[in-house]
Design a protein around this motif. Sequence first.
Motif: not given
Length: 416
Positions: A81-83, A100-101, A232-233, A273-275
Motif C-alpha cells: 500500500e505504501v508503494i 521500499v529498501v 528508503g524508496m 517483499e523487502t530485502i
Amino acid sequence: MQAAPRKPDIVVRKRADRSLARFPKTQTEEFINVKPSSKPINPCFSSGPCAKRPGWTLDALQGAAVGRSHRSKIGKAKLAEVIGQSKKLLAMSDDYILGVVPASDTGAVEMAMWSMLGERPVDVFAWESFGSGWSGDLKNQLKLKDLRVFKADYGRIPDLCQADWTHDVVFTWNGTTSGVRVPNGDWIAADRQGLAICDATSAVFAMDIPWNKLDVITWSWQKVLGGEAGHGMLALSPRAVKRLESFAPDRPLPKIFQMSKGGKLSAGIFQGETINTPSMLCVEDALDGLKWAGSIGGLSALIARSQANLKAIEDWVAQSNWAGFLAEDPSIRSSTSICLKITDPAYAALSADDQAKHAKSLVSLLDKENVAYDIGSYRDAPAGIRIWGGATVETADIESLLPWLDWAYGQVKAAF
Ligand SMILES: Cc1ncc(COP(=O)(O)O)c(C=O)c1O
C-alpha cells in the motif's frame, strides 16, 4: 500524546504581526529588541527528520501491524500500500517500479550506484554536502575510472548543460544543505543513452519532478511527509531495470544492494517483499503521511504548501537588513531546505570563527525560547540558518518565526 517534545509557551495561534514580519530596512535596532508576542505552534523546523503532519498524534499508529511478520499477508499488504499510494500521489507512470529498501535514502542511492554503474562513463554533479558524498563514493569507493565531477560552491549550481547523456549522470534534485535545487528537468535529454540517477529525498512530494526524465529516483520517509526514518524508496524506469538485467558489475555486492538474481530483476522487492525487515510502526506512519497528503488535495496541494512557506520567507528577506538567501538565484532556490546567510556588514567583518559562534548563538537562543528547533545550517555548510519549508510545516508557523529571527539577531548582534 503530541508529537512535539516540548510545548511552546504560547499555544494560542495568532497570525504573526505582519509589521514585524516585514521588518523595514530602516527600522531601529531598538525595535529588533522587542520580543515578539506569539510563537510558532509547532517549533519543529528541522530538515530531517522533518515536522510531523499537522494534527499528528501517536494515535495515527493504532493500526500498525506490530508483532506481525512483514511477510505475513497483512504486513505485505501494508508495504504494497505504501508503494501503491506513493505511486498514485506522485502520478508515477505505470511502467516505473517502486520499492521500499533498507537504510533510508542513503541506502537507496548506494544500492543503485553500486549495482548499476561502471557499464559506461559517469558524470556526477555536486553543489553541497550530499552530492559531494556521492561524488566521493564514486571516486574512492567504487573507484570508477571514467568519472567526470562537476562541482559548485554552496549557494550555486554547476553548469548542468555539461552533462553528456551518453554517460550515466548522478545528481541530487534538491541539495538539502545549501538550499539549491535543479531548476527543472529541461537539461536532461529525453533520448539519453545513459541513466539519470537522482537523489530526490528533499524534493519528492514538494516539487514537480518530471519522472520520464529520470531513471533512478530515491527518497526517504522522514522528509516532506514527516514520516519516521530508516527506510528508503527506490523508483526505477524501464531502462534502469534493463541495466540491472543486462549488466553485472565487477565488484562485490552486499545482500542489501542486490536487486537482481541471475540476470533477472528481483521483482518482489517492488511489490512489498523487502530485502530485510522493516519497522511496521514506520510503515504505518508512512501510510498515515500518504493518507494525509491525499486528504489535503494530493501533490499539487503539497507543492503549494511548500511554495507558500518559501514565499513567506522571501517576503521577509526582501525587507530584511541582515538576512539573505544562500541561493541568490530564485530559479534554483529550494522551497524545502530554505538556507539563509547573514548579510549584515558588521557580521561579515567578523572572523569565520566568530561568525560561526554568533550564528550558533542565534540558533540556540531560539531553541531555548521554544520558538524553533534545529534551524542551524548543516555542519559542512556556511554558517547561517536552515528552515524546513516542506508540506508538513504550516505557513502560519513560519510567519510566526520570522519576527523572532529579527529579535534573535538583535540579541546576538549586541554581543559582537
Ligand atoms: C539530499 C540528501 N541526500 C541524502 C540524504 C541522506 O538521507 P538519509 O538520512 O535518508 O539516508 C539527505 C538527508 O538529509 C539529503 O538531504
